[in-house]
Scaffold this motif. Structure first.
Motif, mmCIF file in Angstrom:
data_model
loop_
_atom_site.group_PDB
_atom_site.id
_atom_site.type_symbol
_atom_site.label_atom_id
_atom_site.label_comp_id
_atom_site.label_asym_id
_atom_site.label_seq_id
_atom_site.Cartn_x
_atom_site.Cartn_y
_atom_site.Cartn_z
ATOM 1 N N PHE A 142 0.856 -1.169 0.000
ATOM 2 C CA PHE A 142 0.000 0.000 0.000
ATOM 3 C C PHE A 142 0.905 1.236 0.000
ATOM 4 O O PHE A 142 1.848 1.313 0.786
ATOM 5 C CB PHE A 142 -0.905 0.030 1.230
ATOM 6 N N LYS A 144 0.991 5.638 -0.147
ATOM 7 C CA LYS A 144 0.183 6.830 0.093
ATOM 8 C C LYS A 144 0.248 7.731 -1.125
ATOM 9 O O LYS A 144 1.336 8.095 -1.590
ATOM 10 C CB LYS A 144 0.693 7.570 1.321
ATOM 11 N N THR A 145 -0.907 8.046 -1.672
ATOM 12 C CA THR A 145 -0.979 8.943 -2.816
ATOM 13 C C THR A 145 -2.120 9.924 -2.583
ATOM 14 O O THR A 145 -3.252 9.516 -2.286
ATOM 15 C CB THR A 145 -1.176 8.152 -4.130
ATOM 16 N N GLU A 146 -1.809 11.209 -2.679
ATOM 17 C CA GLU A 146 -2.771 12.260 -2.365
ATOM 18 C C GLU A 146 -3.324 12.041 -0.953
ATOM 19 O O GLU A 146 -2.593 12.057 0.013
ATOM 20 C CB GLU A 146 -3.886 12.292 -3.428
ATOM 21 N N TYR A 147 -4.636 11.755 -0.829
ATOM 22 C CA TYR A 147 -5.227 11.615 0.501
ATOM 23 C C TYR A 147 -5.720 10.195 0.766
ATOM 24 O O TYR A 147 -6.622 9.982 1.564
ATOM 25 C CB TYR A 147 -6.382 12.612 0.660
ATOM 26 N N ARG A 148 -5.131 9.234 0.095
ATOM 27 C CA ARG A 148 -5.573 7.856 0.284
ATOM 28 C C ARG A 148 -4.385 6.899 0.222
ATOM 29 O O ARG A 148 -3.306 7.256 -0.251
ATOM 30 C CB ARG A 148 -6.601 7.468 -0.792
ATOM 31 N N LEU A 149 -4.634 5.677 0.714
ATOM 32 C CA LEU A 149 -3.669 4.592 0.559
ATOM 33 C C LEU A 149 -4.129 3.726 -0.601
ATOM 34 O O LEU A 149 -5.272 3.271 -0.623
ATOM 35 C CB LEU A 149 -3.585 3.748 1.840
ATOM 36 N N GLU A 150 -3.248 3.514 -1.558
ATOM 37 C CA GLU A 150 -3.618 2.750 -2.742
ATOM 38 C C GLU A 150 -2.860 1.423 -2.770
ATOM 39 O O GLU A 150 -1.647 1.375 -2.561
ATOM 40 C CB GLU A 150 -3.333 3.540 -4.012
ATOM 41 N N LYS A 151 -3.607 0.358 -3.053
ATOM 42 C CA LYS A 151 -3.010 -0.973 -3.150
ATOM 43 C C LYS A 151 -2.351 -1.129 -4.512
ATOM 44 O O LYS A 151 -2.939 -0.841 -5.546
ATOM 45 C CB LYS A 151 -4.092 -2.040 -2.956
ATOM 46 N N THR A 179 3.820 8.827 -5.338
ATOM 47 C CA THR A 179 3.858 8.650 -3.886
ATOM 48 C C THR A 179 5.093 9.326 -3.313
ATOM 49 O O THR A 179 6.169 9.334 -3.940
ATOM 50 C CB THR A 179 3.842 7.155 -3.513
#
Length: 248
Positions: A142, A144-151, A179
């Motif tokens: 995971f 962190k990108t912008e305001y979320r965690l992306e899988k 990220t």
């Protein structure tokens, strides 16, 4: 493979003969010898061994009694001048049973049997560890990108590109993820059998490489440079994977 062993016999001549036989076999190492079972039991409380050569009829405590007292014991080859204990020995899961006087060829046959058993066990242990490690390893991270965690699945990653303080992850089918992460942190997260750093600004997926052209790697339409300080490590990794490619 080296097999650590001890010998136990209350007859000095028999013990010396056993020591001589053990010394003639390259994969055997005699770590200790005893003229009574009590001393051997004390030794085994503090030391590990792979194989015991054990006389059955001894004063104080017999070989059979010793085996019965051990909760966990190594491979055992019984040695005795009497054959009436053979059945009892096999009930205790001994590997072999040698009748005195013991001929060297019969001794060698017994220790070869132990070698095959321990080697098979060793191979099985290695395979089990590999399976466990493979099964337990995550197939994604995971980020962190912008305001979320992306899988991000490892199998989707083509390569990772450094963009000043950010990393740009190029993924299938045509996706880019930005990220805020260092290359060092990313390298710690990625499995080393799937990814390799080839430049101060690039990490590539080994399985996504289409071709290698002089000092560049081609992944799809992307042409990625191989940095001078990473070149040797990269080519060495390819050679370790059985790829016989000459550097241009």
């Amino acid at each position: 493979m080296n097999i650590r062993c001890i010998a136990i016999d209350d007859e000095p001549l028999a013990l010396d003969k056993m020591e001589g036989y053990i010394g003639r076999v390259p994969f055997l190492t005699l770590e200790a010898k005893f003229d009574n079972a009590i001393s051997a039991i004390e030794y085994l409380k503090e030391n590990e061994t792979d194989l015991i050569f054990l006389d059955i009829q001894m004063e104080g405590l017999s070989g059979i009694q010793m085996l019965e007292s051990l909760k966990i014991h190594p491979k055992v080859i019984l040695t005795t001048a009497y054959d009436q204990f053979a059945l009892k020995g096999y009930e205790l899961d001994v590997t072999d049973y040698l009748l005195k006087p013991i001929a060297f060829d019969r001794f060698l046959k017994a220790v070869d049997k132990v070698y095959e058993i321990l080697q098979a066990k060793q191979r099985s242990t290695v395979i089990h560890k590999e399976v466990v490690q493979t099964a337990s390893r995550d197939e994604f991270i995971f980020v962190k990108t912008e305001y979320r965690l992306e899988k991000v699945n490892f199998r989707d990653i083509l390569f990772i590109e450094g963009m000043k303080d950010y990393l740009r992850i190029h993924c299938l089918p045509d996706k880019r993820i930005m990220t805020l992460m260092s290359f060092m942190k990313m390298e710690q997260l990625l499995p080393t059998d799937l990814f390799v750093r080839v430049h101060k600004s690039f990490i590539v997926s080994l399985e996504k490489i289409h071709s290698i052209e002089r000092n560049h790697i081609r992944i799809g339409e992307h042409r990625i440079p191989i940095g001078e300080s990473y070149r040797k490590q990269f080519w060495s990794l390819l050679q370790n994977k059985g790829l016989k490619i000459e550097e241009s």
